[in-house]
Design an enzyme around this catalytic site. Structure first.
Site, PDB file in Angstrom:
ATOM      1  N   ARG B 307       0.817  -1.159  -0.045  1.00  0.00           N
ATOM      2  CA  ARG B 307       0.119   0.000  -0.067  1.00  0.00           C
ATOM      3  C   ARG B 307       1.074   1.271  -0.062  1.00  0.00           C
ATOM      4  O   ARG B 307       0.587   2.342  -0.869  1.00  0.00           O
ATOM      5  CB  ARG B 307      -0.966   0.149   1.147  1.00  0.00           C
ATOM      6  CG  ARG B 307      -1.923   1.379   1.181  1.00  0.00           C
ATOM      7  CD  ARG B 307      -3.088   1.014   2.057  1.00  0.00           C
ATOM      8  NE  ARG B 307      -4.243  -0.018   1.606  1.00  0.00           N
ATOM      9  CZ  ARG B 307      -5.176   0.311   0.866  1.00  0.00           C
ATOM     10  NH1 ARG B 307      -5.333   1.796   0.641  1.00  0.00           N
ATOM     11  NH2 ARG B 307      -6.060  -0.494   0.430  1.00  0.00           N
ATOM     12  N   GLU B 719      -9.577   5.598   7.089  1.00  0.00           N
ATOM     13  CA  GLU B 719      -8.282   5.819   6.980  1.00  0.00           C
ATOM     14  C   GLU B 719      -7.890   7.181   6.255  1.00  0.00           C
ATOM     15  O   GLU B 719      -7.130   7.941   6.549  1.00  0.00           O
ATOM     16  CB  GLU B 719      -7.458   4.625   6.315  1.00  0.00           C
ATOM     17  CG  GLU B 719      -7.723   3.529   7.147  1.00  0.00           C
ATOM     18  CD  GLU B 719      -7.191   2.213   6.024  1.00  0.00           C
ATOM     19  OE1 GLU B 719      -5.679   1.861   6.483  1.00  0.00           O
ATOM     20  OE2 GLU B 719      -7.879   1.969   5.269  1.00  0.00           O
TER      21      GLU B 719
END
Lengths: 480, 766
Positions: B307, B719
């Protein structure tokens, strides 16, 4: 009046509660652990067991002059015996999900809870604010909440909740029952005097007057003395120590007085830091500034000068300031009283000149002359509820021409004790109070101290901070 | 619209909300305690716990040989043991398990254990790990265009390194699990976990059982933030082993300091970068080497690194780019998931590049950002080949530049800095583009089980877990809306592996997206049966013509035929009738995110279902003598599509932002030369307090941009806003930089503690 042996009484909400100490229940049981052992008081949470998160916040109401004062405390830092004669209020006492208190309602309506684990603590801090019965400013609200950590919300809705629910003429269940509560608390106090606990493993004394306290001190020279106990409690909650003998001065009458004269203030070592802070604002502003970043509301409500000075910690917040004000300590034993300058009292890392039969009973702070400029500074990673990386307090006396007649510079966090920057002082004394001399002096501070590196900061940063604080003092006083 | 509060709020504020430590257990309950390694790397030469076993109140002391099943904590990479065998590889690694009648006795017992170690060299920094050359798994690469050619033709090149510190989760509720043995060897597990299905699997494997023998229940966590995605499993497995052995309930609750010392953190990164750009600041090439400190085992490090790599370009189009990622093995607790999951580290380096380009060209950094943003119709393909659709960056930019009065305030800040020597202001705008989906494709599935009871009340079970984010509240809202009934008539059950099997962790911000769709699917199935029945009933009542099931509408507690609105029945009556008519009023539901795939070997594909966007503008005041910073104002505009619950979503944005501010400023992890964490309690580990939030804090959600193809056209929120905190981080840098009139690049890193700020300023003065 009698001496209560192994027994204390207090109100848990409305309920008269008695605890009998025995081999199962230790007198150093914290209020947090006690509450969590009960079936209906699990709202109180342990987040850190060191007074840094406030998830265990409770409110304790105390009667004095037929009035109740409601203050917030970290229940992880309170030993059970000190509850004697007080009203302990938990989140369950404040309201239920079926019948919410205005504080709880406001928290719901502002979306002020997410995971909810810190919420009972915030509820209690706000409840104590609500009970102050005035419209709080934002600063007041923030001050009431610096002892509570929330990891979810970002605090904005919690501040909104405070604005929403706190105001004047607040009415609630507790105000309705105030008279009854006062009667109950007086009943407990009138029936008992000294508390003596001995469960075979630990001894715990709560003397009610100074004479008793001094006698105990003489008889038990190795006993641990606590006043607020916010530091000593960590030995129990963090290091899991069994402290065998404790003399707890928190209920000792005679230590909780502030005497004000034209010359000086005499502050009893049993006065809470918060009460001192509120009192000294106008007369000792440097002390006020420092105490305003001392711990949190919960800690300040419990902690005392006696403890902060007596522990002789190199990072104690009050010592540099009290030294700069040239304070004197009053020490007493059963036979005599003596006075000693705080500047001379601390002799080494957590070492003092106190004899094993003495107690610090008061701090005398002389009211500064009008030409003395005193300012305090604290550098910490976070502004609130953080221990000093470096702290400093300066006392500057200029002569009529504006030259430095005498300067006193006390630093915390730079050595094993709070200590003076003597070389720097020597250099500055007699010189012009100007930028050039300050810049020269800043270099000398490096010679005065050899700080350590630790979890808070490295030695290099501590040196920079110490130097810069002198510049900051100069800059703040340039026009005075 | 009526305000919907967090479904547990009234229980939170009254202390009635039950967390695992609040569950009343019978007096047989034992307290588990974990004996852990005090050394970072060593051979265990010998041990002896016979004295400890003799202590009254001790019921068990177990070592790895006492594990009935696999001694394995990681389902995929199989590189982390439950209990050490003959070697320890980090401080805090579990060696023995103790069960005793009180926590105090267990602690005393642990002090009586004797163990002899032969210490081995330990790798404690990324620099040493790089030198040592050992990664937890093979390194990865993503590449597009031709960077060599681009650098050859570049007008300007900058190069550098960015140090990024870790972060402790500091969930208020420390890791905790309660295991209660059932009939046979079955185990009921109350675990504070974001991933009940994995907890179930690992407990089953450790005990040598099947998943059908293990029931995991999760009512609510006192905060998770990623820290309980895999690492809640540890205490669960440990307490299960003890409960299985003693045949008594066992609870393990980590003490705060133990939790901070033993569990993994957000990964530290050291990122080396090189960027090429023209005289306007338009970027032509970027080369990244991302070095992550994985810790002692794999845990989720490869997904986190992935990520980080997939967010290395943030919101900017970079035609030529190479990202190399390494997850280095060190002798520290295995680092793990934390809100943002590598995204923040990847993005921090890109934002550093932008900031440096601006300083190099003496331009405003917001303008550099604007010219490099992904565009709508061109310059819209990521380095891994995914086309950016529904790009909200231009819209957000346009709005926030205006509402934050960015350019006017830039002038004011510059003027202030000209006039003041010891106080400096800084201003920064930073964007976020965050990919939504698990990059491991198979995890993008969710399940639900919905019951409509014959009194009309509705119970929803789904695979997601509640950690404060309001997931259950949103699920209730979705169910209520789909059934056209009041929110109060729906309840969400504790997450339980016996209700919904094979679930994915509640992570990657995907909780509401995926579980919401699964809940809807379950309700759609029930509604199909119910509508057929009611249409038939309408037909029987009104004999003239029939009602079509597809024309039935569920709204305001009524079911009616929209073509013939006089044909209606209350929801409760419909349910009663359906029950008597023997209609199945319960259904499971399922959802698999469509069209996501990513080829790891090629570093190419469509890993994300969509992207979330946001921007923040922050202004700070820096006291250059103390290094203390105050956030004067923050403006945030964040995109959540059509919000499922505006108040909850704003709460997520604000909370994530402040958590990010903590990481960027006061939260610091220092280790001694032996690998001991120095900041292991809130005494020295400082998360933001109430006074650390912006003085002016304007948070808004982008209006009028629904997301196609998602549950009620909403978007994930957990997030992405975390990374908006870079606006504060770079505003601090801007303030430092102003000391030398922005002519010198200041040393800067994460976190910008007052210490690091002061050192940076000292360095500027040299």
């Amino acid at each position: 009046m009698t001496t209560n042996k192994n027994k204390i009484q207090f109100l848990l909400g409305d309920k008269l509660t008695e605890i009998e100490f025995n081999s199962e229940i230790s007198p150093t049981t914290t209020v947090l652990n006690y509450l969590r052992s009960l079936p209906n008081h699990k709202g109180v949470k342990e987040g850190c067991a060191e007074g840094d998160c406030g998830a265990c916040t409770v409110v304790i109401a105390e009667e004095s002059n037929n009035k109740l004062t409601y203050k917030s405390f970290d229940s992880c830092l309170i030993f059970l015996p000190s509850l004697h004669g007080k009203q302990l209020i938990t989140v369950e006492n404040v309201g239920t999900s079926e019948k919410l208190h205005p504080v709880q309602e406001a928290l719901v309506e502002t979306h002020a809870s997410q995971c909810g684990f810190c919420t009972p603590g915030f509820t209690m801090s706000l409840f104590s604010l609500y009970k102050q019965d005035f419209i709080p400013s934002k600063e007041f609200i923030i001050d009431a909440l610096t002892g509570n950590l929330c990891r979810c919300t970002g605090y904005k809705p919690i501040i909104e909740a405070a604005h929403k629910c706190c105001g004047e003429h607040n009415h609630d269940y507790f105000s309705e029952n105030e008279n009854e509560t006062i009667l109950k608390l007086k009943g407990i106090k009138n029936s008992t005097n000294n508390i003596v606990i001995d469960n075979g493993i630990q001894k715990y004394f709560l003397p009610s007057n100074l004479a008793e306290a001094l006698q105990l001190r003489t008889d038990l020279p190795n006993a641990t003395i606590i006043n607020g106990g916010t530091d000593i409690a960590l030995r129990v909650t963090k290091k899991h120590e069994i402290i065998t003998t404790i003399i707890d001065l928190s209920q000792t009458i005679g230590l909780k007085k502030i005497t004000k004269t034209d010359k000086e203030w005499i502050i009893g070592t049993g006065v809470s830091i918060e009460d001192v802070r509120i009192e000294v604002k106008d007369i000792f502003p440097a002390l006020y500034e420092m105490l305003s970043v001392f711990g949190s509301k919960q800690i300040r409500n419990k902690a005392t000068f006696g403890g902060n000075i007596g522990s002789a910690s190199p990072i104690g917040d009050s010592t540099p300031v009290l030294m700069a004000y040239n304070s004197t300590l009053v020490l007493k034993n059963t036979k005599a009283e003596r006075e000693i300058k705080l500047r001379e009292f601390i002799t080494g890392y957590r070492k003092t000149q106190m004899s094993s039969d003495e107690l610090i009973i008061a701090v005398k702070i002389p009211i500064p002359n009008t030409n003395e400029i005193i300012k305090s500074y604290k550098v910490s990673k976070r502004k609130d509820l953080d221990i000093s990386t470096v702290s400093a307090c300066f006392n500057l006396l200029k002569d009529e021409k504006g030259k430095i007649k005498e300067i006193f510079m006390f630093y915390g966090g730079m050595a094993a004790t709070t200590s003076r920057a003597s070389k720097t002082e020597d250099f500055l004394n007699g010189k012009e109070w100007n930028r050039e001399n300050i810049e020269k002096a800043m270099k000398l501070i490096d010679e005065d101290y050899t700080p350590i590196s630790d979890a808070r900061a490295g030695a290099e940063a501590r040196k920079i901070m110490a130097r810069n604080l002198l510049m900051k003092f100069y800059n703040d006083t340039i026009n005075l | 619209m009526k305000k919907i509060y967090h479904e547990s709020a009234k229980y939170h504020v009254s202390g009635e909300a039950i967390y695992i430590d609040d569950i009343e257990v019978n007096n047989q309950l034992l307290h588990g305690y974990v004996y852990t390694s005090p050394v970072a790397h060593a051979k265990i030469k010998s041990y002896n716990y016979s004295e400890a076993q003799k202590l009254a109140g001790v019921h068990a002391i177990l070592n790895y040989k006492d594990i009935p099943g696999h001694n394995q904590m990681v389902p995929v990479f199989q590189d982390e043991v439950i209990l050490a065998i003959d070697e320890v590889t980090f401080i805090g690694q579990a060696i023995f398990l103790i069960a005793a009648e009180t926590e105090e006795i267990a602690r005393q017992a642990s002090k009586l254990i004797e163990i002899e170690y032969e210490e081995l060299p330990a790798i404690l920094t990324i620099e040493d790990a790089i030198q040592n050359g050992v990664t937890v798994q093979p390194s990865r690469k993503i590449e597009t265009g031709d960077i060599n050619e681009a650098f050859k033709n570049a007008k300007n090149i900058i190069e550098g390194e960015l140090k990024i510190g870790g972060q402790e989760h500091w969930y208020l509720e420390t890791q905790i699990c309660l295991c209660i043995p059932q009939e046979g060897r079955d185990m009921k597990v109350f675990s504070s976990t974001q991933n009940p299905s994995e907890t179930q699997l690992l407990v089953a494997e450790a005990l040598g059982l099947h998943k059908m023998n293990v029931e995991v229940e999760m009512k609510r966590m006192g905060g998770g933030f990623g820290g309980k995605e895999t690492q809640g499993n540890h205490v669960a497995v440990w307490s299960a082993i003890l409960a299985n052995y003693t045949k008594k309930p066992v609870k393990i609750r980590l003490f705060r300091d133990e939790d901070q010392k033993m569990t993994g953190k957000r990964h530290r990164f050291l990122i080396k970068y090189k960027a090429a750009f023209d005289e306007n600041g338009l970027i032509s090439a970027v080369d990244f080497e991302q070095n992550a400190d994985a810790g002692a085992t794999s845990d989720l490090s490869m997904s986190i690194l992935e990520r980080a790599m997939l967010h290395a370009e943030n919101s900017y189009y970079v035609p030529n780019m190479r990202i190399i990622g390494h997850a280095w093995k060190t002798n520290l607790p295995s680092n793990t998931a934390f809100r943002g999951f590598g995204g923040p580290q990847g993005i921090a380096a890109m934002e550093t590049i932008i900031d440096r380009i601006a300083r190099t060209l003496k331009k405003d950094s917001a303008e550099i950002r604007n010219i490099n943003f992904y565009a709508l119709f061109e310059r819209n393909v990521t380095p891994y080949g995914q086309k950016i659709e529904n790009n909200r960056l231009p819209k957000i930019w346009e709005q926030i530049i205006e509402t934050s009065e960015y350019f006017a305030r830039r002038k004011q800040v510059n003027e202030f800095n000209q006039k003041n020597e010891f106080y400096k202001k800084g201003l920064a705008l930073t964007p976020i583009k965050f990919g939504i989906s698990f990059t491991t494709a198979f995890l993008n599935q969710a399940g639900a089980l919905v019951h409509i009871y014959n009194d009309g009340s509705v119970l929803v079970n789904h695979g997601g877990t509640e950690m404060g984010q309001g997931l259950h509240t949103k699920m209730r809202q979705i169910a209520a809306k789909e059934l056209g009934i009041d929110y109060e008539n729906v309840k969400v059950n504790a997450t339980n592996t016996t209700k919904v099997p094979n679930t994915s962790p509640t992570a990657a911000s995907s909780g509401a997206d995926m579980n919401g769709m699964a809940v809807k699917d379950a309700i759609d199935k029930i509604k199909k049966r119910l509508s057929t029945f009611i249409a038939c009933k309408f037909g029987a009542t009104y004999r003239d013509n029939t009602s079509d099931a597809e024309n039935l509408v569920y709204d305001r507690n009524i079911i009616y035929d929209w073509k013939q609105p006089e044909r209606k029945i209350s929801f409760n009556d419909a349910i009663k009738a359906a029950y008597l008519g023997r209609i199945n009023l319960s259904s499971n539901g399922f959802y698999a995110t469509p069209g996501v795939n990513f080829n790891r070997d090629r570093g190419f594909g469509k890993p994300f279902f969509y992207f979330s966007y946001g921007m923040a503008v922050s202004e700070v005041l820096l006291d250059i003598l103390t290094g203390y910073t105050k956030i004067l104002r923050t403006d945030i505009l964040h995109d959540v599509g059509e919000s499922l619950n505006v108040d909850l979503d704003k709460g997520q944005v604000e909370g994530a932002f402040i958590q990010g501010v903590g990481w960027c400023t006061t939260e610091e992890l220092k280790y001694d030369s032996k690998g001991n964490l120095l900041n292991h309690s809130p005494d020295t580990y400082k998360i933001p307090g109430v006074n650390d939030i912006p003085e002016i804090f304007n948070v808004n959600l982008l209006k009028g941009y629904p997301q196609p193809g998602t549950i009620h056209r909403s978007k994930a929120v957990g997030e992405p806003p975390f990374m908006l905190s870079f606006s504060v981080w770079l505003a601090i840098k801007d303030a430092i930089s102003s000391i030398k009139n922005h002519e010198i690049e200041p040393n800067f890193q994460i976190p910008a503690t007052n210490e690091n700020i002061l050192l940076s300023i000292e360095n500027l003065k040299k």
